[in-house]
Enzyme design. Structure first.
Site, PDB file in Angstrom:
ATOM      1  N   LYS A  79      26.565  24.228 -12.094  1.00 51.83           N
ATOM      2  CA  LYS A  79      25.481  24.877 -12.835  1.00 51.83           C
ATOM      3  C   LYS A  79      25.494  24.345 -14.270  1.00 51.83           C
ATOM      4  O   LYS A  79      26.563  24.167 -14.860  1.00 51.83           O
ATOM      5  CB  LYS A  79      25.682  26.396 -12.809  1.00 51.83           C
ATOM      6  CG  LYS A  79      24.493  27.199 -13.350  1.00 51.83           C
ATOM      7  CD  LYS A  79      24.730  28.710 -13.175  1.00 51.83           C
ATOM      8  CE  LYS A  79      23.545  29.548 -13.642  1.00 51.83           C
ATOM      9  NZ  LYS A  79      23.784  31.000 -13.490  1.00 51.83           N
ATOM     10  N   SER A 154      19.811  33.485 -11.307  1.00 49.70           N
ATOM     11  CA  SER A 154      19.555  32.334 -12.150  1.00 49.70           C
ATOM     12  C   SER A 154      20.152  31.020 -11.634  1.00 49.70           C
ATOM     13  O   SER A 154      19.700  29.952 -12.035  1.00 49.70           O
ATOM     14  CB  SER A 154      20.107  32.585 -13.549  1.00 49.70           C
ATOM     15  OG  SER A 154      21.526  32.629 -13.528  1.00 49.70           O
ATOM     16  N   SER A 178      23.340  36.614 -10.199  1.00 49.41           N
ATOM     17  CA  SER A 178      22.848  35.242 -10.318  1.00 49.41           C
ATOM     18  C   SER A 178      23.471  34.237  -9.355  1.00 49.41           C
ATOM     19  O   SER A 178      22.995  33.108  -9.255  1.00 49.41           O
ATOM     20  CB  SER A 178      23.033  34.734 -11.752  1.00 49.41           C
ATOM     21  OG  SER A 178      21.991  35.202 -12.572  1.00 49.41           O
TER      22      SER A 178
END
Lengths: 484, 501
Positions: A79, A154, A178
Site C-alpha cells: 500500500k 481505503s 480499510s
C-alpha cells in the site's frame, strides 16, 4: 515450462526447493500486470526494475545454497502509505508530491528480509480516508470482478492487486476496516491484526491509535504466512506489543471443534443487505457443521462505534496531517507569508475528504467542544471494549458481515459521505477495541459479487481466528454458485 | 507625561518590593511566577538517538523521527525520564504516573506542527524551592516536553513577519526539555534572580542540565502582575518572554510592574498578553497580536504509552540524590553557629567551598572567622584545594591575636600559592605578634614627631580628622613594616585624642 504455482505458500516452497526461479514467478506476475493494470489501476507505481533485481538476488542466494526466507521469491504489493526508501510514497495525495522517504517501514524491511519481491505501490483513498478508493488523487482503482464497481477502500489497490492476480499477497492498513472491507468487496482474504502486533513504524499515520498493518491474500494460509513474517515486537514503535510473532500456519488444520462462536446481533440487523446477512448465517451454519457451537450475542456499544470513530479518527488525523505544511517536503504553493503558504499548500494539496476530516477533527478537539465530542467518544470506546470483554467471556470468536453490502458502483456513494461511512459499521468496533478481525470470502451476493464474513477475536487471539477462517474457507461456496 | 514618572519605587529590605504612587499614595506590590524551560543534559534527544548537541552545523543532528517525517514514531529516552525525576525530587515534587500529550499549532520550526509535551498528567507535581532568604516558592509542576528547531529570519526586522526568507535549523528539534512552572510566590525582582540562581544550582547538582542562559539551555519566562498591597486577589498578568540574562529578568520585571501600575492608576486595564523584553530599549513590547487566545487542542499522544516509573525507580533516585544547596547551607550554618540566610553561608555554597569550610571548622577553626575568609578572601581559583587543617590553624592564630586581619589575609594568599603551613609563612614573613605596649610606644613616638598634624587631628572637623587618621596609621604601618593591627592603631589614636581633649 511447468505450470507456475499461484499461492504464496506454494511459490515460496517451489522457489526454496529450486523447482522454479523467483524471476520466472515475477515475470508471470508482471505479465498479468501488463495485461490488466490499465483497466484496474491498482498501482500508483509498478517497480518492475527493482523487482527484477530483487528476484534475481533471491535466485542467486538459492544458487549459493542460502535460504532467502519464508517468502522466498513471492511477489508482493505494498500500500502506498508504507514508506519505501528512495521510492516515492504518496498516500495517493498531491501533498506528498516528489517526496521519497529516506527509510523503509519496518514491515517493508521484514518482507524483504523474508525474501519477498515488492512489485509496486498500490492505490488508496487519500491518506487511507475512504471506503471506495475514489478519494485517490490519482484516479480510482476498479474492482477486478466487475470494473464498473469499486474495490472498496481505503486499501482498494492492495485488494484489487491480489484479486487480479498481480501479486499473491499484499500489505494494507486498516483504521476502521480499510483492509477487511476491500477484501470482502474483491473476494479475497484480509486481516487486521491485534493493535500493536505489527509495527507501525513507516506507516504514514492516519489515526495512530487505530491504524494497523495487515495482509491480503487469496488463501487463509497465505495471510498466515505473511502475518507471521511481519508481526513481532519492534523497538521503533512504542505501541508495539513486546512479544514474538504468533504461529499461525501450524494451527490452520486444527478445525473449530469445541470453539464457541457468537453471531453479533447488532451487526446483523438494520442496514445489512439481506443477501449478505444470509451468507453470514450460512457461514455460521458451516462452522456449526464443522463442530463449533454457534449462538447469538449482543454487543450493545457497537451501535455507537461509527459515531465514536468519526470523532476519534478525524481528531488524530487533524494532528497527524498538520505536518504537511509545505515547509520541509512535498508540495509547496508559494505565498507572501508563511501562514498563507501553509494554507495555500494545504488547500491545493489535500482532497475534499481529507479536508472534511481535518475540519471534523479540529472541531472535535477544540476548547469548549472537547468534552462533548472527543471526550465522549473516548468513553464510548471504553464501553465498546467492556462490551466485547463481556461477550468474550462466553464466546471464543465473534462473527458478522464484513461489509453491509457487496461492491457498489462508482459514484453511488461518493457524494454522500454518511452513506459511505456506513460501509464500515461492522469493521470499526474492533479497531476501537484494538482487537484482531479478518474477512474471509464466502460466496457471492444476489448480484454475483463476493461477500466477506468477518471473524473477530479478543486481543492476540489470531491463532484461534485463523483456525476458524480455515474452516470457513473450506466450506465457502464458489462465486459461481447462485445465491439461493 | 507618563504617570510612571510620578511614581517612586522603594526597594524594601527583605522580600517585598513596592511601588508607591505619588498621585494617589497607593502602594502596589509585584507578583511574579516564573516558567523555566531547561534542556536536559542527555547524550541523545527525547525520542530518537540523534546527538543532543549545541552549536553543531545546522541540520546535521537530525533523523526521520526528529524531523517528523511521515511514518516516523517517537521512542521515549529512558535517561530523560531519569533526569526529569531527579530534578522533580530535588524540587520536592511528587512523581506521578504521567502521559504525553500533543500541543497543536503551526510554526515552521516545529517539524510535526505539534509539540509532544505533558498536559493534564505531568510527571512532577506540587513541590517547592527554598530561597536562601528563607522564602519558599511553590512548584506547580515540572513536566517533560520536546524542544523546537530554530528559525533565522533574513531581512525585515529579524522577526518572521516581513522577512525576505527564513532558515530553519532542526538540530534542536526533539531536544528534551523540562518546563518548571513556579507558583506566583515571588515579590521582588531580585528574588526572581535568586530563584533562577538557586534553580540553576539544583540543575547542576542533579546533573539534569548545564543550565546556560546564554546558550539557551535555560530559558525564563516571567508572569508579572501587580496589586495593591493587602489585596488578596491577583491582578491580570502578562507573560514576559525573551529574557536572556538575569539582568534582563530583573529589569523586565521592574519595568513591566511599573507599566502595569501606570495603566491601573490611569484607570485602564492590563490586557492579558505575551510581551517581549527589548533589552536595548529597556522596555517590554506586545508580542504578535492574536485575535483570540491560541487553542492548542491538547489530546493524549497516541504514539506513546503512559509513563509509570514505579516506586523502585523513584526510591533509587532518592537514594542517590546529591546534597542540594539548601541542605548544604543548613549544614554549614549549623556547624558555624550562624543563620543559614547569612551571606557568607550562601556564598560559601555558591562557590562550592562549603566542604572546605566544614572541614576547617571540624579541625578547630572558628566558624565565623572561617566564613569571613571564605566570603572575602577565597574568591579565587583553587581555593577548594586549600588544606583545611592549615586553614583552621590560620584562623586560630588570628583569633589568638598572633596575626592581624591584614596579616592573616597575606598568609592565606601565600598558603594558596605554596601549600605551606601558616605558622611557617608567618615566621618567614616576620609576622610576629606585637604586644600593645610596644605598639603604644610606636604610636606615641609618631605623635611626638608630628605635632602640627596631631593638633589638627584633635581639633579639626570629621573630614579633616579622617584624612589625618590615614596619615598616622600609614606612618605606624611603615614603622612596623605592616605588622601592626590597623584596628589597634585606631584605638590608640582615639584614646590619645580623648585624653588630649
Amino acid at each position: 515450462m511447468a505450470e507456475l504455482p499461484t499461492t504464496a505458500v506454494e511459490i515460496a516452497a517451489a522457489v526454496r526447493s529450486g523447482q522454479v526461479t523467483a524471476v520466472e514467478v515475477l515475470d508471470a506476475h508482471l505479465a498479468a500486470i501488463d495485461a490488466r493494470e490499465g483497466e484496474i489501476n491498482a498501482f500508483n507505481l509498478v517497480l518492475a526494475d527493482e523487482a527484477r533485481a530483487a528476484a534475481a538476488a533471491v535466485d542467486a542466494r538459492i544458487a549459493a545454497g542460502d535460504d532467502p526466507g519464508p517468502l522466498a521469491g513471492v511477489p508482493l504489493a505494498l500500500k502506498d502509505n508504507l514508506c519505501t526508501r528512495g521510492v516515492p510514497t504518496t498516500c495517493s495525495s498531491r501533498i506528498l508530491e516528489g517526496w521519497r522517504p529516506p527509510y523503509d517501514a519496518t514491515v517493508v524491511q521484514r518482507v524483504a528480509a523474508a525474501g519477498a519481491v515488492a512489485v509496486g505501490k498500490t492505490n488508496l483513498d487519500e491518506f487511507a480516508m475512504g471506503s471506495s478508493t475514489e478519494n485517490s488523487a490519482f484516479g480510482p482503482t476498479r474492482n477486478p470482478r466487475d470494473t464498473a464497481r469499486v474495490p472498496g477502500g481505503s486499501s482498494g489497490g492492495s485488494a484489487a492487486a491480489v484479486a487480479a492476480g498481480f501479486a499473491p499477497i499484499s500489505l494494507g492498513s486498516d483504521t476502521g476496516g480499510s483492509i477487511r472491507q476491500p477484501a470482502a468487496l474483491c473476494g479475497v482474504v484480509g486481516v487486521k491484526p491485534t493493535y500493536g502486533l505489527v509495527s507501525r513504524y513507516g506507516l504514514v499515520a492516519f489515526a495512530s491509535s487505530l491504524d494497523q498493518i495487515g495482509p491480503f491474500s487469496t488463501t487463509v494460509a497465505d495471510s498466515a504466512l505473511l502475518l507471521e513474517a511481519v508481526a513481532g515486537h519492534d523497538p521503533l514503535d512504542s505501541t508495539s506489543i513486546d512479544q514474538a510473532a504468533p504461529s499461525l500456519l501450524d494451527v490452520l488444520d486444527r478445525g473449530v471443534e469445541g470453539l464457541r462462536i457468537g453471531l453479533v446481533t447488532e451487526l446483523m440487523g438494520e442496514g445489512i443487505a439481506p443477501d449478505v446477512a444470509a451468507r453470514v448465517r450460512q457461514a455460521a451454519a458451516a462452522l456449526e457443521a464443522a463442530g463449533a457451537t454457534v449462538g447469538e450475542v449482543s454487543v450493545p456499544a457497537t451501535s455507537y462505534g461509527l459515531s465514536a470513530y468519526y470523532l476519534i479518527a478525524p481528531a488524530e488525523a487533524s494532528s497527524n496531517l498538520a505536518r504537511y505544511d509545505g515547509v520541509r517536503y512535498g508540495l509547496r504553493v508559494d505565498a507572501p507569508t508563511t501562514a498563507e503558504m501553509n494554507a495555500a499548500t494545504r488547500t491545493a494539496g489535500f482532497g475534499d475528504e481529507v479536508k472534511r476530516r481535518i475540519m471534523l477533527g479540529t472541531y472535535a478537539l477544540s476548547a469548549g467542544y472537547y468534552d462533548a465530542y472527543y471526550g465522549k467518544a473516548l468513553k464510548v470506546r471504553t464501553l465498546i471494549m467492556r462490551d466485547f470483554e463481556a461477550a468474550y467471556e462466553h464466546f471464543d470468536l465473534l462473527l458478522s458481515p464484513t461489509s453491509p453490502t457487496t461492491a457498489f458502483r462508482f459514484g453511488e456513494k461518493v457524494d454522500d459521505p454518511l452513506s459511505m461511512y456506513l460501509n464500515d459499521i461492522c469493521t470499526i468496533p474492533t479497531n476501537l477495541a484494538g482487537h484482531p478481525a479478518m474477512s474471509v470470502p464466502f460466496g457471492a451476493g444476489a448480484d454475483g459479487m463476493p461477500v466477506g464474513v468477518q471473524l473477530m477475536a479478543p486481543a492476540l487471539g489470531e491463532a484461534t481466528m485463523f483456525r476458524a477462517a480455515a474452516s470457513l474457507e473450506a466450506a465457502a461456496p464458489s462465486l459461481e454458485e447462485a445465491f439461493a | 507625561m507618563s504617570a510612571v514618572e510620578n511614581l517612586t519605587h522603594q526597594p524594601v529590605e527583605g522580600e517585598h518590593f513596592t511601588i508607591t504612587s505619588e498621585a494617589t499614595g497607593d502602594v502596589w506590590e509585584i507578583v511574579v511566577g516564573l516558567e523555566v524551560h531547561c534542556e536536559l543534559a542527555t547524550a541523545t534527544k527525547l525520542f530518537c538517538s540523534c546527538p543532543n548537541m549545541f552549536g553543531d552545523e545546522p541540520n546535521t543532528n537530525v533523523c526521520p523521527v526528529c524531523l517528523g517525517l511521515p511514518g516516523s514514531l517517537p521512542v521515549l529516552n529512558r535517561n530523560v525520564v531519569e533526569l526529569a525525576m531527579r530534578l522533580g525530587r530535588a524540587l520536592h515534587c511528587s512523581v506521578e504516573p504521567s502521559v504525553f500529550a500533543r500541543k497543536n499549532y503551526f510554526y515552521p520550526d516545529m517539524p510535526k506542527d505539534y509539540q509532544v509535551s505533558q498536559f493534564d498528567r505531568p510527571i512532577n507535581v506540587d513541590g517547592w524551592l527554598d530561597l536562601p532568604d528563607g522564602t519558599r516558592v511553590g512548584i506547580e509542576r515540572a513536566h517533560i516536553e520536546e524542544d523546537t528547531g530554530k528559525n533565522t529570519h533574513a531581512g525585515g526586522s529579524g522577526r518572521i513577519h516581513g522577512a525576505d526568507y527564513s532558515l530553519v535549523d532542526y538540530n534542536r528539534a526533539g531536544v528534551p526539555l523540562v518546563e518548571i512552572v513556579g507558583r506566583p510566590h515571588i515579590r521582588h525582582p531580585e528574588q526572581a534572580k535568586t530563584y533562577i540562581d538557586e534553580l540553576r544550582a539544583i540543575l547542576l547538582a542533579t546533573g539534569a542540565s548545564d543550565a546556560k542562559m546564554e546558550e539557551g539551555s535555560l530559558r525564563v519566562d516571567a508572569n508579572v502582575s501587580v496589586r495593591r498591597v493587602g489585596d488578596p486577589e491577583l491582578g491580570r498578568r502578562c507573560e514576559i518572554k525573551n529574557l536572556n540574562s538575569l539582568r534582563s529578568l530583573g529589569r523586565a520585571i521592574e519595568y513591566e510592574a511599573r507599566r502595569q501600575v501606570d495603566l491601573l492608576e490611569s484607570g485602564e486595564v492590563v490586557k492579558q498578553e505575551t510581551r517581549h523584553w527589548d533589552e536595548g530599549a529597556g522596555r517590554t513590547r506586545p508580542g504578535r497580536s492574536k485575535e483570540e487566545a491560541e487553542d492548542y487542542r491538547y489530546f493524549q499522544e497516541p504514539d506513546l504509552v503512559p509513563l509509570d516509573p514505579g516506586a523502585d525507580w523513584i526510591a533509587a533516585i532518592d537514594g542517590a540524590m546529591p546534597a542540594l544547596p539548601a541542605a548544604r547551607r543548613d549544614t554549614l550554618a549549623a556547624a558555624a553557629g550562624v543563620a543559614p540566610t547569612e551571606t557568607a553561608v550562601v556564598v560559601a555554597v555558591q562557590r562550592d567551598l562549603d566542604q572546605l569550610a566544614l572541614a576547617a571548622i571540624a579541625a578547630g577553626g572558628d566558624g565565623s572567622r572561617v566564613l569571613l575568609h571564605v566570603e572575602h578572601n577565597l574568591a579565587v581559583e583553587g581555593a577548594e584545594s586549600l588544606d583545611p587543617a592549615h586553614f583552621a590553624q590560620l584562623v586560630t592564630m588570628e583569633v589568638a591575636g598572633q596575626l592581624t586581619a591584614t596579616q592573616a589575609k597575606t598568609v592565606l594568599g601565600d598558603m594558596l600559592e605554596s601549600g605551606k603551613a601558616p605558622d611557617a609563612i608567618a615566621a618567614e614573613r616576620g609576622f610576629e605578634a606585637m604586644d600593645s605596649s610596644e605598639l603604644e610606644g610606636i604610636v606615641d613616638g609618631i605623635i611626638a614627631e608630628s605635632p602640627d598634624e596631631w593638633a589638627d587631628y584633635c581639633g579639626g572637623d570629621d573630614k579633616r580628622r579622617g584624612k589625618l587618621q590615614g596619615f598616622f596609621v600609614g606612618k605606624v604601618m611603615k614603622a612596623t613594616k605592616g605588622q601592626a593591627d590597623g584596628k589597634a592603631v585606631n584605638a590608640i589614636l582615639d584614646a590619645r585624642r580623648t585624653a588630649a581633649g
